[in-house]
Design a protein around this motif. Structure first.
Motif, PDB file in Angstrom:
ATOM      1  N   ASP A 298       0.834  -1.195  -0.040  1.00 61.82           N
ATOM      2  CA  ASP A 298      -0.033  -0.137   0.221  1.00 61.82           C
ATOM      3  C   ASP A 298       0.975   1.113  -0.007  1.00 61.82           C
ATOM      4  O   ASP A 298       1.388   1.607   1.173  1.00 61.82           O
ATOM      5  CB  ASP A 298      -0.962   0.101   1.095  1.00 61.82           C
ATOM      6  CG  ASP A 298      -1.838   1.228   1.152  1.00 61.82           C
ATOM      7  OD1 ASP A 298      -1.803   2.011   0.246  1.00 61.82           O
ATOM      8  OD2 ASP A 298      -2.668   1.291   2.197  1.00 61.82           O
ATOM      9  N   PRO A 299       1.125   1.746  -1.205  1.00 59.12           N
ATOM     10  CA  PRO A 299       2.235   2.992  -1.378  1.00 59.12           C
ATOM     11  C   PRO A 299       1.592   4.232  -0.352  1.00 59.12           C
ATOM     12  O   PRO A 299       2.223   5.205  -0.342  1.00 59.12           O
ATOM     13  CB  PRO A 299       2.026   3.306  -2.699  1.00 59.12           C
ATOM     14  CG  PRO A 299       1.470   2.115  -3.424  1.00 59.12           C
ATOM     15  CD  PRO A 299       0.202   1.358  -2.415  1.00 59.12           C
ATOM     16  N   ARG A 300       0.217   4.303  -0.189  1.00 62.22           N
ATOM     17  CA  ARG A 300      -0.287   5.444   0.640  1.00 62.22           C
ATOM     18  C   ARG A 300      -0.114   5.325   2.098  1.00 62.22           C
ATOM     19  O   ARG A 300      -0.306   6.460   2.738  1.00 62.22           O
ATOM     20  CB  ARG A 300      -1.871   5.577   0.344  1.00 62.22           C
ATOM     21  CG  ARG A 300      -1.849   5.860  -0.915  1.00 62.22           C
ATOM     22  CD  ARG A 300      -3.529   5.799  -1.216  1.00 62.22           C
ATOM     23  NE  ARG A 300      -3.833   4.339  -0.841  1.00 62.22           N
ATOM     24  CZ  ARG A 300      -5.008   3.509  -0.879  1.00 62.22           C
ATOM     25  NH1 ARG A 300      -5.999   4.271  -1.297  1.00 62.22           N
ATOM     26  NH2 ARG A 300      -5.213   2.492  -0.433  1.00 62.22           N
ATOM     27  N   LEU A 301       0.627   4.203   2.643  1.00 65.57           N
ATOM     28  CA  LEU A 301       0.898   4.172   4.104  1.00 65.57           C
ATOM     29  C   LEU A 301       1.668   5.382   4.411  1.00 65.57           C
ATOM     30  O   LEU A 301       2.878   5.845   3.678  1.00 65.57           O
ATOM     31  CB  LEU A 301       1.465   2.875   4.318  1.00 65.57           C
ATOM     32  CG  LEU A 301       0.466   1.633   4.452  1.00 65.57           C
ATOM     33  CD1 LEU A 301       1.177   0.322   4.488  1.00 65.57           C
ATOM     34  CD2 LEU A 301      -0.804   1.677   5.291  1.00 65.57           C
ATOM     35  N   ASP A 302       1.618   5.949   5.940  1.00 65.06           N
ATOM     36  CA  ASP A 302       2.558   6.922   6.169  1.00 65.06           C
ATOM     37  C   ASP A 302       3.726   6.288   6.794  1.00 65.06           C
ATOM     38  O   ASP A 302       3.790   5.161   7.557  1.00 65.06           O
ATOM     39  CB  ASP A 302       1.839   7.350   7.189  1.00 65.06           C
ATOM     40  CG  ASP A 302       2.596   8.279   8.008  1.00 65.06           C
ATOM     41  OD1 ASP A 302       3.610   8.746   7.475  1.00 65.06           O
ATOM     42  OD2 ASP A 302       2.246   9.009   9.128  1.00 65.06           O
ATOM     43  N   PRO A 303       4.867   6.475   6.208  1.00 64.01           N
ATOM     44  CA  PRO A 303       6.156   6.258   6.550  1.00 64.01           C
ATOM     45  C   PRO A 303       6.425   6.007   8.252  1.00 64.01           C
ATOM     46  O   PRO A 303       6.928   5.082   8.809  1.00 64.01           O
ATOM     47  CB  PRO A 303       7.236   6.844   6.100  1.00 64.01           C
ATOM     48  CG  PRO A 303       6.760   7.535   4.977  1.00 64.01           C
ATOM     49  CD  PRO A 303       5.023   7.737   5.288  1.00 64.01           C
ATOM     50  N   VAL A 304       5.942   7.062   8.934  1.00 62.25           N
ATOM     51  CA  VAL A 304       6.288   7.111  10.209  1.00 62.25           C
ATOM     52  C   VAL A 304       5.022   5.810  11.018  1.00 62.25           C
ATOM     53  O   VAL A 304       5.617   5.225  11.883  1.00 62.25           O
ATOM     54  CB  VAL A 304       5.814   8.342  10.714  1.00 62.25           C
ATOM     55  CG1 VAL A 304       5.704   8.578  12.305  1.00 62.25           C
ATOM     56  CG2 VAL A 304       6.413   9.446  10.342  1.00 62.25           C
ATOM     57  N   ALA A 305       3.994   5.642  10.529  1.00 62.81           N
ATOM     58  CA  ALA A 305       3.099   4.350  11.105  1.00 62.81           C
ATOM     59  C   ALA A 305       3.752   3.199  10.651  1.00 62.81           C
ATOM     60  O   ALA A 305       3.497   2.510  11.552  1.00 62.81           O
ATOM     61  CB  ALA A 305       1.565   4.678  10.215  1.00 62.81           C
ATOM     62  N   VAL A 306       4.196   3.202   9.427  1.00 61.49           N
ATOM     63  CA  VAL A 306       5.012   1.914   9.040  1.00 61.49           C
ATOM     64  C   VAL A 306       6.140   1.585  10.150  1.00 61.49           C
ATOM     65  O   VAL A 306       6.378   0.842  10.415  1.00 61.49           O
ATOM     66  CB  VAL A 306       5.483   2.001   7.411  1.00 61.49           C
ATOM     67  CG1 VAL A 306       6.105   0.626   7.242  1.00 61.49           C
ATOM     68  CG2 VAL A 306       4.380   1.794   6.697  1.00 61.49           C
ATOM     69  N   LEU A 307       7.128   2.725  10.463  1.00 65.70           N
ATOM     70  CA  LEU A 307       7.929   2.559  11.494  1.00 65.70           C
ATOM     71  C   LEU A 307       7.327   2.088  12.788  1.00 65.70           C
ATOM     72  O   LEU A 307       7.964   1.219  13.335  1.00 65.70           O
ATOM     73  CB  LEU A 307       8.811   3.826  11.388  1.00 65.70           C
ATOM     74  CG  LEU A 307       9.963   3.636  12.126  1.00 65.70           C
ATOM     75  CD1 LEU A 307      10.974   2.929  12.010  1.00 65.70           C
ATOM     76  CD2 LEU A 307      10.648   5.068  12.509  1.00 65.70           C
ATOM     77  N   ASP A 308       6.313   2.598  13.073  1.00 62.28           N
ATOM     78  CA  ASP A 308       5.481   2.220  14.423  1.00 62.28           C
ATOM     79  C   ASP A 308       5.290   0.648  14.343  1.00 62.28           C
ATOM     80  O   ASP A 308       5.543  -0.097  15.551  1.00 62.28           O
ATOM     81  CB  ASP A 308       4.213   2.980  14.325  1.00 62.28           C
ATOM     82  CG  ASP A 308       4.352   4.054  15.662  1.00 62.28           C
ATOM     83  OD1 ASP A 308       5.162   3.776  16.480  1.00 62.28           O
ATOM     84  OD2 ASP A 308       3.500   4.846  15.679  1.00 62.28           O
ATOM     85  N   GLU A 309       4.601   0.293  13.173  1.00 63.99           N
ATOM     86  CA  GLU A 309       4.422  -1.273  12.955  1.00 63.99           C
ATOM     87  C   GLU A 309       5.640  -2.037  13.171  1.00 63.99           C
ATOM     88  O   GLU A 309       5.853  -2.986  14.033  1.00 63.99           O
ATOM     89  CB  GLU A 309       3.805  -1.598  11.658  1.00 63.99           C
ATOM     90  CG  GLU A 309       2.566  -1.050  11.354  1.00 63.99           C
ATOM     91  CD  GLU A 309       2.073  -1.174   9.912  1.00 63.99           C
ATOM     92  OE1 GLU A 309       1.102  -0.760   9.690  1.00 63.99           O
ATOM     93  OE2 GLU A 309       2.827  -1.887   9.127  1.00 63.99           O
TER      94      GLU A 309
END
Ligand code: GCW
Length: 698
Positions: A485-496
C-alpha cells in the motif's frame, strides 16, 4: 520474535481451507498456540457448519465449508462492498458474534490476513473495529538479491551487500542448511513481499550456470520459499546461448538463439513449475546485450518474454543502461538522459510479459534525485520501479537512514502534475484480470492499467541481525509495506516495525523506546542528506566502494557522475536553454519547473543547474551558506541520535542490539564529521567565501 504472536497464540483458532499456504497458516497458528496457551482446530465443528464450539479467531477460505459466522461475514462483505471477489491476495477482517474472522478467496490472502492479525496484536480482536478489506496495490512486490555464488574478487559475495555473506550460497555452493532461507520467506511474507530473484544482475560465469546445470540450487531455494507465497526469479546472462550453449551468437532474432532460450526455459519450468521469470541487466556496465548484434532492447526483452510466455513467466528488463566509458571533457553526454534516450522510443514495442524495470531516479540510487522521466514516458509499457533497500549510497548499513520517507515521496510524485497519476499508480498492476483486459493507458489517464509493480535490491545477508545494522531491518519491512500500500505513512509503518520487533508487552517501557526510535529514525534520511552531497548534486563518494566522502573522486573518471565545481559555482546544467537538455525529458509541468532557476525546488537545484555560490535559494540562504549550515547541522543531528541511544536502557532492546547499534553510531558520527569537514573545506577553498557564522572550516 515469538512474543509478537501472543495475541493469536493465546486464542482458540480455527483454520479452514485447503492448499499449501493454508497449511502454512495452520502451522503458524499451531506454533503460536503451543507457545502461548491457545488451541487450533482444522475442521468446522459439528461437520455441518454450525458453531457448536466457541472460537475466538476463524481464518477461512471463502470456498470452505464454514460455520455461520463466516458465511455471515462473507454475505456482509458482498452486500456492503457490492463486490463478489475479495481478490487474489486480499482478505477481509471482520467481527461477528464475538468471533474475529479472516476471510480470503485464495490461500495467499489467508496468509496475509494471518500476518495482518499478528501485526495488529490485541487490537485485531476488538469487536468494535469496523470490517476491513485489504488487497495489495502491487501484484508484484519483489526483491532482487545481488548475491554471487562465488566470492567476486572486487565486489565480494553480495554486491553492495553490507550484512555479511549470502544467505543462499557459501563456498561456491548452495548452503546445506537452508533453515534461514525458510525463515527469510516467513519474514518477507510478513512484510508483504511475494517475489525474489536469487542472484546478482551482473551475472558472472559461475552464476550463469544457475539457469542450466545448477538449476537444482534454484529449485531448492524455491522449495523453501514456496510455503510463504514467494516466487523465485533468476538473473540471467544475455550471452547464455554463447556461454552455456556453445552457439556462435546471442542475437535475439537468430532462430537458433530463440530455440535455445525456449528449451532452457522449458527445462526451468519442468523443474520449478511456479518459477517467476528472468531479470536482465543488458548492455550496461559491461554486461552483454542486444546492441552487439545491432538489435535494440525491445528485441532482447521480447525474445525472453516469448520463451517465458507459455508458462506465464515474466522478464524484468532493466532500464539502467548508459555509457560508462564517458569522457569527462565531453559536456554533451549526460548520463541522466541515457535511460530515457534508450527506452522511451521503444514504448509500445514490449510484450505484455516484458516488464521494464526503472530505477527511481535517472542516475543511480542517490540520496536525492528527481524521479526518473522514463516513468512518465512509456504509457504503453509495463513499468516496474526499482528501489535500493541495500544502502549503497545511503550509509551502507553503518548509518541510520530510514528510507521509507524517500520512497513514499517518489511513489506519490505526479509526473504529469496534480491531476495526473502518481508513480505508484503507474507501477500498479493490481486491478488487471489478465492481458486481455489490459487497457493500454494514454499518457495521463491514471485509470485501470497494468504496471509492473515494485522491486528493490535486498539488504539481507547472513549477519545475525539479518541486515548488519539492526535498524536497517525497518527499510526491508517498509519496502514490503509500501509495495502493498504505497499510501501508507512512513512514520506509521515505522511504528508497526517497532512494535513487531520490540514487542510492547515484552518491553518494560514501550513508549520510551518508541519515542527514541522515532527521534532517531523519522528524519534520518534528511540528516544523511544534510551531511553528504548537497542540493541534489549526488555522488562525491569514494570511487569503487562508495562509502565516505571524496568530492572529486569521480570528477575526472569515465562514469559520467560530475559536479563541475569551480571557483565561481557548482552543479550540472541540465536545462534545454544552455545545458544537456535533460529537463526536456519531463512532461509539463515539471519540464518547466526544473528548467526554471526560480522554480526549481532547492533540494534538486544542483541536479538541474550550475549556479554561483552566491545564488540565493528559495529558502533565503545562499548556496555556499546552505552547504555550510546543513553540514554542521547534519553532524549535530547524528551526535544527538547517538546521545539518545546511549541514554536508552539497553534491556529495552537487548544488550546485543544495543551494543551493535552503539558501535555503528560511533562510526556514523566519525564518518559524518569527515563528510562535513571535507565538503565544507572543499567549497571554502573553491569559493573563498567564509562561513557567515564563523564556525571552524579547515
Ligand atoms: O549502483 C550501481 C552499483 C553496481 C550495480 C549497478 C546496477 C549490480 O554500483 O554495483 O551493479 O548499480 O544497478 O546494475
Amino acid at each position: 520474535p515469538p512474543e509478537a504472536f501472543r495475541a493469536v497464540g493465546s486464542r482458540r483458532v480455527l483454520v479452514l481451507g485447503e492448499g499449501l499456504l493454508v497449511d502454512t497458516v495452520r502451522e503458524e497458528a499451531t506454533r503460536a498456540c503451543a507457545r502461548h496457551g491457545g488451541g487450533v482446530r482444522h475442521r468446522p465443528p459439528g461437520g455441518n457448519g454450525t458453531a457448536d464450539e466457541p472460537f475466538d479467531l476463524v481464518l477461512a477460505l471463502s470456498t470452505a465449508e464454514a460455520p455461520a459466522v463466516v458465511t455471515a461475514v462473507r454475505d456482509e462483505f458482498r452486500r456492503t462492498s457490492g463486490q463478489d471477489a475479495i481478490g487474489d491476495e486480499g482478505f477481509v477482517l471482520a467481527h461477528r458474534d464475538g468471533v474475529t474472522v479472516v476471510l480470503a478467496d485464495e490461500p495467499a490472502g489467508l496468509l496475509y490476513g494471518f500476518f495482518h492479525v499478528v501485526r495488529l496484536g490485541e487490537t485485531a480482536f476488538d469487536a468494535a473495529r469496523p470490517a476491513e478489506h485489504h488487497r495489495p496495490a502491487m501484484r508484484r512486490r519483489m526483491l532482487n538479491h545481488w548475491d554471487n555464488v562465488d566470492v567476486h574478487p572486487v565486489m565480494g559475495q553480495v554486491e553492495r551487500g553490507y550484512a555479511g555473506g549470502s544467505i543462499f550460497w557459501k563456498d561456491g555452493a548452495l548452503r546445506e542448511d537452508l533453515t534461514r532461507v525458510r525463515a527469510y520467506g516467513r519474514l518477507l511474507a510478513a512484510c508483504g513481499v511475494n517475489a525474489l530473484s536469487v542472484n546478482n544482475v551482473n551475472v558472472h560465469r559461475t552464476e550463469a550456470h544457475l539457469l542450466t546445470d545448477r538449476l537444482g540450487d534454484v529449485a531448492a531455494i524455491a522449495d523453501e520459499l514456496r510455503p510463504y507465497g514467494i516466487r523465485v526469479h533468476l538473473s540471467v546472462n544475455f550471452a547464455s546461448p554463447v556461454i552455456l550453449g556453445g552457439l556462435p551468437t546471442a542475437d535475439p532474432l537468430d532462430e537458433r538463439v530463440r530455440q535455445w532460450w525456449a528449451r532452457a526455459t522449458e527445462r526451468v519450468y519442468q523443474t520449478i513449475p511456479d518459477f517467476g521469470g528472468y531479470v536482465v541487466k543488458a548492455d550496461s556496465e559491461g554486461q552483454p546485450g542486444p546492441f552487439a548484434y545491432g538489435r535494440d532492447h525491445a528485441d532482447g526483452a521480447n525474445m525472453l518474454a516469448d520463451a517465458l510466455a507459455p508458462y506465464g513467466g515474466v522478464v524484468h528488463w532493466r532500464a539502467f543502461v548508459y555509457n560508462h566509458r564517458q569522457d569527462w571533457r565531453d559536456r554533451s553526454t549526460d548520463r541522466a538522459r541515457a535511460a530515457y534516450d534508450h527506452f522511451a522510443p521503444l514504448d509500445g514495442r514490449f510484450r505484455d510479459n516484458a516488464i521494464v524495470q526503472v530505477k527511481y531516479g535517472p542516475m543511480d540510487f542517490q540520496v536525492r534525485e528527481p524521479v526518473s522521466p522514463v516513468i512518465a514516458a512509456m504509457p504503453a509499457t509495463r513499468l516496474a520501479v526499482e528501489f535500493q533497500v541495500t544502502q549503497e549510497y545511503t550509509g551502507q548499513q553503518r548509518h541510520v537512514c530510514y528510507l521509507a520517507p524517500m520512497w513514499s515521496q517518489v511513489l506519490g510524485f505526479r509526473p504529469f502534475g496534480a491531476d495526473g497519476p502518481s508513480v505508484a499508480d503507474i507501477a500498479t498492476d493490481a486491478d488487471t484480470g489478465g492481458a486481455a483486459e489490459r487497457a493500454v493507458r494514454t499518457a495521463a489517464d491514471g485509470g485501470a492499467h497494468a504496471g509492473g509493480g515494485l522491486v528493490a535490491v535486498s539488504n539481507v545477508g547472513d549477519d545475525r541481525f539479518w541486515t548488519g545494522h539492526p535498524l536497517a531491518q525497518a527499510n526491508l519491512y517498509a519496502f514490503g509495506r509500501l509495495a502493498w500500500d504505497p499510501r501508507l505513512d512512513p512514520v506509521a509503518v515505522l511504528d508497526e516495525w517497532i512494535d513487531l520487533t520490540f514487542v510492547p508487552s515484552a518491553t518494560a517501557d514501550p513508549e520510551r523506546l518508541r519515542r527514541t526510535l522515532h527521534a532517531m529514525m523519522d528524519e534520518s534520511w534528511l540528516t544523511y542528506e544534510r551531511y553528504t552531497a548537497p542540493l541534489g548534486v549526488g555522488f562525491m563518494v569514494r570511487p569503487g566502494h562508495h562509502y565516505g566522502p571524496d568530492v572529486d573522486g569521480y570528477e575526472y573518471t569515465p562514469w559520467g557522475t560530475y559536479h563541475f565545481a569551480d571557483r565561481d559555482g557548482v552543479g550540472v546544467d541540465r536545462t534545454r536553454a544552455t545545458g544537456t537538455g535533460f529537463t526536456g525529458q519531463y512532461p509539463k509541468p515539471w519540464s518547466d519547473v526544473y528548467e526554471s532557476l526560480a522554480e526549481c525546488p532547492d533540494e534538486l537545484l544542483l541536479f538541474f543547474h550550475h549556479v554561483p555560490y552566491g545564488h540565493v535559494l528559495r529558502n533565503g540562504s545562499t548556496v555556499i551558506q546552505h552547504i555550510y549550515d546543513t553540514h554542521f547541522e547534519g553532524v549535530e543531528q547524528v551526535a544527538e541520535i547517538r546521545r539518545l541511544w546511549e541514554k536508552l536502557d539497553r534491556e529495552l532492546v537487548s544488550p546485543e542490539v544495543h551494543a551493535r547499534v552503539s558501535e555503528l553510531l560511533d562510526e556514523q558520527l566519525r564518518c559524518a564529521e569527515e563528510w562535513r569537514d571535507q565538503i565544507n573545506t572543499y567549497f571554502f577553498r573553491k569559493s573563498g567565501v567564509p562561513d557567515a557564522r564563523g564556525r571552524r572550516i579547515y
